[in-house]
Design a protein around this motif. Structure first.
Motif, mmCIF file in Angstrom:
data_model
loop_
_atom_site.group_PDB
_atom_site.id
_atom_site.type_symbol
_atom_site.label_atom_id
_atom_site.label_comp_id
_atom_site.label_asym_id
_atom_site.label_seq_id
_atom_site.Cartn_x
_atom_site.Cartn_y
_atom_site.Cartn_z
ATOM 1 N N TRP A 266 0.682 -1.247 0.208
ATOM 2 C CA TRP A 266 -0.113 -0.234 -0.191
ATOM 3 C C TRP A 266 0.898 1.374 -0.024
ATOM 4 N N TYR A 267 0.622 2.166 -0.765
ATOM 5 C CA TYR A 267 1.340 3.289 -1.239
ATOM 6 C C TYR A 267 0.194 4.418 -0.714
ATOM 7 N N LYS A 268 0.871 5.391 -0.106
ATOM 8 C CA LYS A 268 0.112 6.695 0.185
ATOM 9 C C LYS A 268 0.565 7.981 -0.809
ATOM 10 N N GLN A 269 -0.335 8.689 -1.372
ATOM 11 C CA GLN A 269 -0.088 9.688 -2.073
ATOM 12 C C GLN A 269 -0.720 11.290 -1.528
ATOM 13 N N PRO A 270 0.037 11.858 -0.665
ATOM 14 C CA PRO A 270 -0.512 12.985 -0.243
ATOM 15 C C PRO A 270 -0.831 14.114 -1.525
ATOM 16 N N PRO A 271 -1.251 15.254 -1.142
ATOM 17 C CA PRO A 271 -1.324 16.206 -2.386
ATOM 18 C C PRO A 271 -0.013 16.434 -2.543
ATOM 19 N N SER A 272 0.900 16.490 -1.921
ATOM 20 C CA SER A 272 2.424 16.840 -2.477
ATOM 21 C C SER A 272 2.875 15.953 -3.343
ATOM 22 N N ARG A 273 2.209 15.145 -3.722
ATOM 23 C CA ARG A 273 2.448 14.009 -4.993
ATOM 24 C C ARG A 273 3.388 13.050 -4.816
ATOM 25 N N GLN A 274 4.078 13.046 -3.531
ATOM 26 C CA GLN A 274 5.093 12.217 -3.100
ATOM 27 C C GLN A 274 4.511 10.656 -2.881
ATOM 28 N N MET A 275 5.118 9.657 -3.594
ATOM 29 C CA MET A 275 4.621 8.340 -3.326
ATOM 30 C C MET A 275 5.466 7.800 -1.976
ATOM 31 N N ILE A 276 4.457 7.387 -1.233
ATOM 32 C CA ILE A 276 5.242 6.865 0.023
ATOM 33 C C ILE A 276 4.656 5.603 0.587
ATOM 34 N N LEU A 277 5.574 4.774 0.757
ATOM 35 C CA LEU A 277 4.993 3.409 1.074
ATOM 36 C C LEU A 277 4.551 3.344 2.536
ATOM 37 N N VAL A 278 3.508 2.753 2.666
ATOM 38 C CA VAL A 278 2.939 2.583 3.818
ATOM 39 C C VAL A 278 2.880 1.373 4.686
ATOM 40 N N ILE A 279 2.927 0.132 3.804
ATOM 41 C CA ILE A 279 3.213 -1.030 4.331
ATOM 42 C C ILE A 279 3.263 -2.009 3.248
ATOM 43 N N ARG A 280 4.040 -2.951 3.705
ATOM 44 C CA ARG A 280 4.293 -4.088 2.724
ATOM 45 C C ARG A 280 4.283 -5.777 3.098
ATOM 46 N N LYS B 148 4.072 -15.351 3.725
ATOM 47 C CA LYS B 148 4.068 -14.809 5.251
ATOM 48 C C LYS B 148 2.700 -14.845 5.584
ATOM 49 N N GLN B 149 2.190 -15.703 6.484
ATOM 50 C CA GLN B 149 0.788 -15.792 6.827
ATOM 51 C C GLN B 149 0.453 -14.763 7.633
ATOM 52 N N GLN B 150 1.293 -14.003 8.487
ATOM 53 C CA GLN B 150 1.127 -13.086 9.422
ATOM 54 C C GLN B 150 0.802 -11.923 8.742
ATOM 55 N N ASN B 151 -0.386 -11.066 9.140
ATOM 56 C CA ASN B 151 -0.549 -9.893 8.617
ATOM 57 C C ASN B 151 0.209 -8.990 9.038
ATOM 58 N N ALA B 152 0.766 -7.806 7.958
ATOM 59 C CA ALA B 152 1.717 -6.889 8.433
ATOM 60 C C ALA B 152 1.165 -5.721 9.114
ATOM 61 N N THR B 153 1.820 -5.236 10.008
ATOM 62 C CA THR B 153 1.398 -3.921 10.871
ATOM 63 C C THR B 153 2.418 -2.861 10.892
ATOM 64 N N GLU B 154 1.981 -1.717 10.896
ATOM 65 C CA GLU B 154 3.042 -0.425 11.105
ATOM 66 C C GLU B 154 2.150 0.614 11.661
ATOM 67 N N ASN B 155 2.523 0.470 12.873
ATOM 68 C CA ASN B 155 1.729 1.630 13.996
ATOM 69 C C ASN B 155 0.144 1.580 13.592
ATOM 70 N N ALA C 253 -8.309 -15.836 -1.031
ATOM 71 C CA ALA C 253 -9.235 -15.126 -1.758
ATOM 72 C C ALA C 253 -8.565 -13.942 -2.599
ATOM 73 N N LYS C 254 -7.430 -13.666 -2.464
ATOM 74 C CA LYS C 254 -6.551 -12.711 -3.178
ATOM 75 C C LYS C 254 -7.325 -11.343 -2.919
ATOM 76 N N SER C 255 -7.078 -11.180 -1.605
ATOM 77 C CA SER C 255 -7.617 -9.918 -0.903
ATOM 78 C C SER C 255 -6.446 -9.311 -0.068
ATOM 79 N N PHE C 256 -6.619 -8.040 0.090
ATOM 80 C CA PHE C 256 -5.488 -7.264 0.861
ATOM 81 C C PHE C 256 -5.983 -5.912 1.043
ATOM 82 N N SER C 257 -6.522 -5.807 2.222
ATOM 83 C CA SER C 257 -7.240 -4.497 2.768
ATOM 84 C C SER C 257 -6.481 -3.921 3.553
ATOM 85 N N LEU C 258 -6.519 -2.726 3.704
ATOM 86 C CA LEU C 258 -5.921 -1.805 4.673
ATOM 87 C C LEU C 258 -6.637 -0.939 5.424
#
Lengths: 119, 112
Positions: free
Chosen positions: A36-50, A55-62, A72-77
């Protein structure tokens, strides 16, 4: 061919609440990466999570976490305790390792979800 | 900071003129990519490079060419710009072990 679908063009959340952005993908491969990438109005592409598919365990970042459902080929944030600074476009993306399955390591992106955060 | 710079950051040009966008990296990464971003389309791959003088086409390569004569520089050229090439262009490099791409700040190109 691999595809990534984000079915919610726009989402809105109240500050301090939780919101979930949806993403589904299509692939015949078993080993891949999801992002998941985040793009604020500044236009910069920022990696949020990978997430690595093996890996079966779901990733978390804060405050950010994913629900990875490989079958199910599903990947929700999920964004918890939403903040005004979370307002942005969010892109889901998929990739293979270079030289695996004919890939050169490029990301395949969904069309994005625009998240608004209400004070 | 992944050490990627794009130039120019903004450019306005006229239909039929040649345009070159430059991507410069300081990280010595092998893989580099050019994407374009348009409303309703997300980011789409134009061309990529997997080494010096090694390049290949992406999903939307028509009307674009690339060159990579040095590891650190990846150039995107529009030989004869058209209004359909008005877009925001992003360069990216690939993180060597973790799979994600690191992006430059983007170049907004307007073709009148």
């Amino acid at each position: 061919a691999q595809t990534v679908t984000q079915s919610q063009p726009e989402m809105s959340v109240q500050e301090a609440e939780t919101v979930t952005l949806s993403c589904t993908y299509d692939t015949s491969e078993s080993d891949y990466y999801l992002f998941w990438y985040k793009q604020p109005p500044s236009r910069q592409m920022i990696l949020v999570i990978r997430q690595e598919a093996y890996k079966q365990q779901n990733a978390t970042e804060n405050r950010f976490s994913v629900n990875f459902q490989k079958a199910a080929k599903s990947f929700s944030l999920k964004i918890s305790d939403s903040q005004l600074g979370d307002a942005a476009m969010y892109f889901c993306a998929y990739s293979l390792q270079p030289n695996y399955g004919g890939s050169q390591g490029n990301l395949i992106f969904g069309k994005g979800t625009k998240l608004s955060v209400k004070p | 900071d992944a050490g990627i710079t794009q130039s120019p950051r903004h450019k306005v040009t006229e239909t039929g003129t040649p345009v070159t966008l430059r991507c410069h990296q300081t990280e010595n990464h092998r893989y580099m990519y050019w994407y374009r971003q348009d409303p309703g389309h997300g980011l789409r791959l134009i061309h990529y490079s997997y080494g010096v003088k090694d390049t290949d086409k992406g999903e939307v390569s028509d009307g674009y060419s690339v060159s990579r004569s040095k590891t650190e520089d990846f150039l995107l050229t529009l030989e004869s710009a058209t209004s359909s090439q008005t877009s925001v262009y992003f360069c990216a490099i690939r993180g060597s072990a973790t799979g994600e791409l690191f992006f430059g700040e983007g170049s907004r190109l307007t073709v009148l």
